[in-house]
Design a protein around this motif. Structure first.
Motif, PDB file in Angstrom:
ATOM      1  N   GLY A  58      41.124  47.019  34.770  1.00  0.00           N
ATOM      2  CA  GLY A  58      41.401  46.122  33.652  1.00  0.00           C
ATOM      3  C   GLY A  58      40.133  45.410  33.251  1.00  0.00           C
TER       4      GLY A  58
ATOM      5  N   VAL B 225      37.326  43.071  33.325  1.00  0.00           N
ATOM      6  CA  VAL B 225      36.752  42.235  34.380  1.00  0.00           C
ATOM      7  C   VAL B 225      35.272  42.018  34.088  1.00  0.00           C
ATOM      8  CG1 VAL B 225      36.248  44.217  35.871  1.00  0.00           C
ATOM      9  CG2 VAL B 225      36.515  41.959  36.900  1.00  0.00           C
TER      10      VAL B 225
ATOM     11  N   ARG C  94      35.385  38.139  37.737  1.00  0.00           N
ATOM     12  CA  ARG C  94      36.251  37.222  36.985  1.00  0.00           C
ATOM     13  C   ARG C  94      37.063  38.029  35.987  1.00  0.00           C
ATOM     14  NH1 ARG C  94      31.500  33.054  36.048  1.00  0.00           N
ATOM     15  NH2 ARG C  94      31.761  31.866  37.950  1.00  0.00           N
ATOM     16  N   TRP C  95      38.286  37.619  35.770  1.00  0.00           N
ATOM     17  CA  TRP C  95      39.187  38.263  34.817  1.00  0.00           C
ATOM     18  C   TRP C  95      39.439  37.305  33.671  1.00  0.00           C
ATOM     19  CZ3 TRP C  95      39.113  38.757  39.977  1.00  0.00           C
ATOM     20  CH2 TRP C  95      39.091  40.066  40.494  1.00  0.00           C
TER      21      TRP C  95
ATOM     22  N   GLY D  36      40.884  35.344  30.667  1.00  0.00           N
ATOM     23  CA  GLY D  36      42.233  35.179  30.142  1.00  0.00           C
ATOM     24  C   GLY D  36      43.328  35.512  31.128  1.00  0.00           C
ATOM     25  N   SER D  37      43.008  35.591  32.397  1.00  0.00           N
ATOM     26  CA  SER D  37      43.983  35.961  33.409  1.00  0.00           C
ATOM     27  C   SER D  37      44.163  34.813  34.402  1.00  0.00           C
ATOM     28  CB  SER D  37      43.494  37.214  34.159  1.00  0.00           C
ATOM     29  OG  SER D  37      44.295  37.458  35.292  1.00  0.00           O
ATOM     30  N   ALA D  38      45.308  34.805  35.066  1.00  0.00           N
ATOM     31  CA  ALA D  38      45.562  33.804  36.100  1.00  0.00           C
ATOM     32  C   ALA D  38      44.927  34.202  37.436  1.00  0.00           C
ATOM     33  CB  ALA D  38      47.069  33.618  36.287  1.00  0.00           C
ATOM     34  N   GLN D  39      44.386  35.407  37.517  1.00  0.00           N
ATOM     35  CA  GLN D  39      43.732  35.896  38.744  1.00  0.00           C
ATOM     36  C   GLN D  39      42.538  35.007  39.075  1.00  0.00           C
ATOM     37  OE1 GLN D  39      44.245  38.750  40.823  1.00  0.00           O
ATOM     38  NE2 GLN D  39      42.577  37.958  42.042  1.00  0.00           N
ATOM     39  N   ARG D  40      42.512  34.500  40.301  1.00  0.00           N
ATOM     40  CA  ARG D  40      41.376  33.683  40.736  1.00  0.00           C
ATOM     41  C   ARG D  40      40.127  34.543  40.844  1.00  0.00           C
ATOM     42  NH1 ARG D  40      42.118  28.994  44.386  1.00  0.00           N
ATOM     43  NH2 ARG D  40      40.484  29.948  45.640  1.00  0.00           N
TER      44      ARG D  40
END
Length: 117
Positions: free
Chosen positions: A78, A80, A101-102, A104-108
């Motif tokens: 995706g 990143v 880092r992603w 716009g994502s909630a992924q830390r």
């Protein structure tokens, strides 16, 4: 049974990991750390291509280094952003850590353990 060169490499990895965790704790809050789970230098010696795998927190980063290139593969796939951070270590050895880092994502965000690439 592992010999002295492999034992020295394992000790070096353990030392770098502990130093890396200490540095992350002081300077980079809000990051998860990916552990080194495979290193072809130790797990498959004799190959001309260096392969590394970092994993944890639902993320896997595969790194493949040849004499000319460094290729990264992130799972799950995706959008990143990957940043590399390096520093000169003892004896001018190049230590590297990758930050993922992603947008716009909630992924830390995650950072890899430090490694001599």
């Amino acid at each position: 049974m592992i010999g002295p060169p492999e034992r020295a490499a394992c000790e070096q990895i353990a030392l770098l990991r502990s130093v890396g965790y200490a540095a992350f704790g002081r300077h980079e809050h809000g990051l998860d750390v990916l552990d080194l789970v495979f290193d072809s230098l130790i797990d498959q010696p004799g190959d001309d291509v260096r392969r590394l795998r970092f994993a944890g927190h639902g993320v896997t980063l595969d790194v493949e280094r040849t004499t000319l290139t460094v290729e990264l593969r992130v799972f799950p796939a995706g959008p990143v952003v990957v940043e590399a951070r390096g520093s000169d270590g003892p004896g001018n050895a190049q230590l590297v850590s990758f930050l993922l880092r992603w947008p716009g994502s909630a992924q830390r965000p995650v950072r890899t353990a430090w490694i001599m690439l």
